[in-house]
Design an enzyme around this catalytic site. Structure first.
Site, PDB file in Angstrom:
ATOM      1  N   THR A   1      13.872  98.426  73.116  1.00 13.94           N
ATOM      2  CA  THR A   1      13.600  99.928  72.627  1.00 13.94           C
ATOM      3  C   THR A   1      15.053 100.421  72.462  1.00 13.94           C
ATOM      4  O   THR A   1      16.266  99.804  72.563  1.00 13.94           O
ATOM      5  CB  THR A   1      13.064 100.446  74.136  1.00 13.94           C
ATOM      6  OG1 THR A   1      13.799  99.991  75.043  1.00 13.94           O
ATOM      7  CG2 THR A   1      11.566  99.805  74.068  1.00 13.94           C
TER       8      THR A   1
ATOM      9  N   LEU B   1      19.832  99.989  76.044  1.00 11.31           N
ATOM     10  CA  LEU B   1      20.436  98.854  75.915  1.00 11.31           C
ATOM     11  C   LEU B   1      19.767  98.008  76.989  1.00 11.31           C
ATOM     12  O   LEU B   1      19.778  98.390  78.262  1.00 11.31           O
ATOM     13  CB  LEU B   1      21.682  98.811  76.122  1.00 11.31           C
ATOM     14  CG  LEU B   1      22.550  97.535  76.076  1.00 11.31           C
ATOM     15  CD1 LEU B   1      22.608  96.566  75.095  1.00 11.31           C
ATOM     16  CD2 LEU B   1      23.880  97.511  76.810  1.00 11.31           C
TER      17      LEU B   1
ATOM     18  N   HIS C   1      17.901  88.499  77.870  1.00 19.03           N
ATOM     19  CA  HIS C   1      19.032  89.044  78.534  1.00 19.03           C
ATOM     20  C   HIS C   1      19.264  87.954  80.001  1.00 19.03           C
ATOM     21  O   HIS C   1      18.203  87.761  80.731  1.00 19.03           O
ATOM     22  CB  HIS C   1      18.796  90.240  78.994  1.00 19.03           C
ATOM     23  CG  HIS C   1      19.965  90.924  79.847  1.00 19.03           C
ATOM     24  ND1 HIS C   1      21.041  91.453  79.201  1.00 19.03           N
ATOM     25  CD2 HIS C   1      20.087  91.301  81.297  1.00 19.03           C
ATOM     26  CE1 HIS C   1      21.929  91.895  80.019  1.00 19.03           C
ATOM     27  NE2 HIS C   1      21.231  91.873  81.448  1.00 19.03           N
TER      28      HIS C   1
HETATM   29  C1  GRF Z   1      22.537  84.101  76.571  1.00 20.83           C
HETATM   30  O1  GRF Z   1      22.923  83.844  77.922  1.00 20.83           O
HETATM   31  C2  GRF Z   1      22.063  85.357  76.267  1.00 20.83           C
HETATM   32  O2  GRF Z   1      21.046  85.648  77.383  1.00 20.83           O
HETATM   33  C3  GRF Z   1      23.022  86.370  76.375  1.00 20.83           C
HETATM   34  O3  GRF Z   1      24.078  85.457  75.651  1.00 20.83           O
HETATM   35  C4  GRF Z   1      23.928  84.368  75.585  1.00 20.83           C
HETATM   36  C5  GRF Z   1      23.801  83.313  74.384  1.00 20.83           C
HETATM   37  O4  GRF Z   1      23.870  82.227  74.478  1.00 20.83           O
HETATM   38  N1  GRF Z   1      22.445  87.468  75.718  1.00 20.83           N
HETATM   39  P1  GRF Z   1      23.340  81.278  73.239  1.00 20.83           P
HETATM   40  O5  GRF Z   1      24.348  81.844  71.992  1.00 20.83           O
HETATM   41  O6  GRF Z   1      21.841  81.510  72.869  1.00 20.83           O
HETATM   42  O7  GRF Z   1      24.073  80.083  73.441  1.00 20.83           O
END
Ligand code: GRF
Length: 192
Positions: free
Chosen positions: A145, A148, A113
């Site tokens: 978990t 979200l 995240h």
């Molecule tokens: C990343 O910033 C990830 O943390 C977020 O969505 C983005 C996905 O980027 N959940 P990628 O598809 O891995 O380039």
């Protein structure tokens, strides 16, 4: 061999970082682990091309062709289960998961995240950090978990928020760190 299944919805740069780490660090011999499949809910996800070019099995399951979230998740679980995964890696997989799906993969599913959780769960993390006047931002790898963007934290990285940052420039700085901590966290779990 421990199978890793990676779920994406878009560019898949985190997935690519994990695949490259697996190749460069020879996870197959050193950890007995491999990226067995990349699964996307969008046929247009750019990351699918990279996966195919790297000899990884790909699967597409379009959520729009299902009547409910439960039906989609049930079919998704079936596809993932074909690979008997030791670990399911959510990498920019832009779907809210049903409790049944999360339970099915409990203890073997992780997410990244783009914030320093527990700050800023949900979307638009970078703009929200800028709006709050945060001096630092970052990213978090955590176990998944039912709730979200909540779950035991495995890895975090911190970057500065610079005075003239936009959501895009901050996102790019955070993303470089995602590519460092996500492969590291996955390797650590495969070692354990
Ligand atoms: C990343 O910033 C990830 O943390 C977020 O969505 C983005 C996905 O980027 N959940 P990628 O598809 O891995 O380039």
């Amino acid at each position: 061999m421990k199978n890793i299944v990676i779920l994406i919805s878009g560019g898949g740069s985190n997935m690519a970082a994990i695949v490259r780490a697996a190749q460069q660090q020879d996870w197959a011999h050193r950890l007995g682990a491999r990226v067995a499949a990349v699964v996307s809910n969008k046929a247009s996800a750019g990351g699918l091309v990279f996966a195919r070019e790297n000899g990884i099995a790909t699967e597409v399951l379009d959520h729009k062709s299902f009547g409910s979230r439960e039906e989609f998740d049930a079919q998704l679980a079936k596809i993932i289960d074909q690979y008997d995964p030791a670990l399911v890696v959510l990498a920019g997989f832009m779907r809210i998961l049903t409790p049944g799906f999360v339970q099915h993969f409990e203890g073997r599913m992780v997410n990244i995240h783009p914030s320093l959780l527990p700050a800023f769960p949900g979307l638009h993390t970078h703009q929200r950090a800028i709006d709050e006047g945060c001096k630092f931002a970052g990213c978090t790898v955590h176990r998944v978990t039912a709730e979200l963007d909540v779950g035991p934290i495995l890895e975090q990285a911190v970057v500065p928020v610079l005075p003239d940052d936009t959501a895009d420039t901050l996102a790019a700085r955070v993303l470089t760190q995602e590519h460092v901590i996500y492969p590291r966290a996955v390797a650590q779990l495969m070692r354990a």
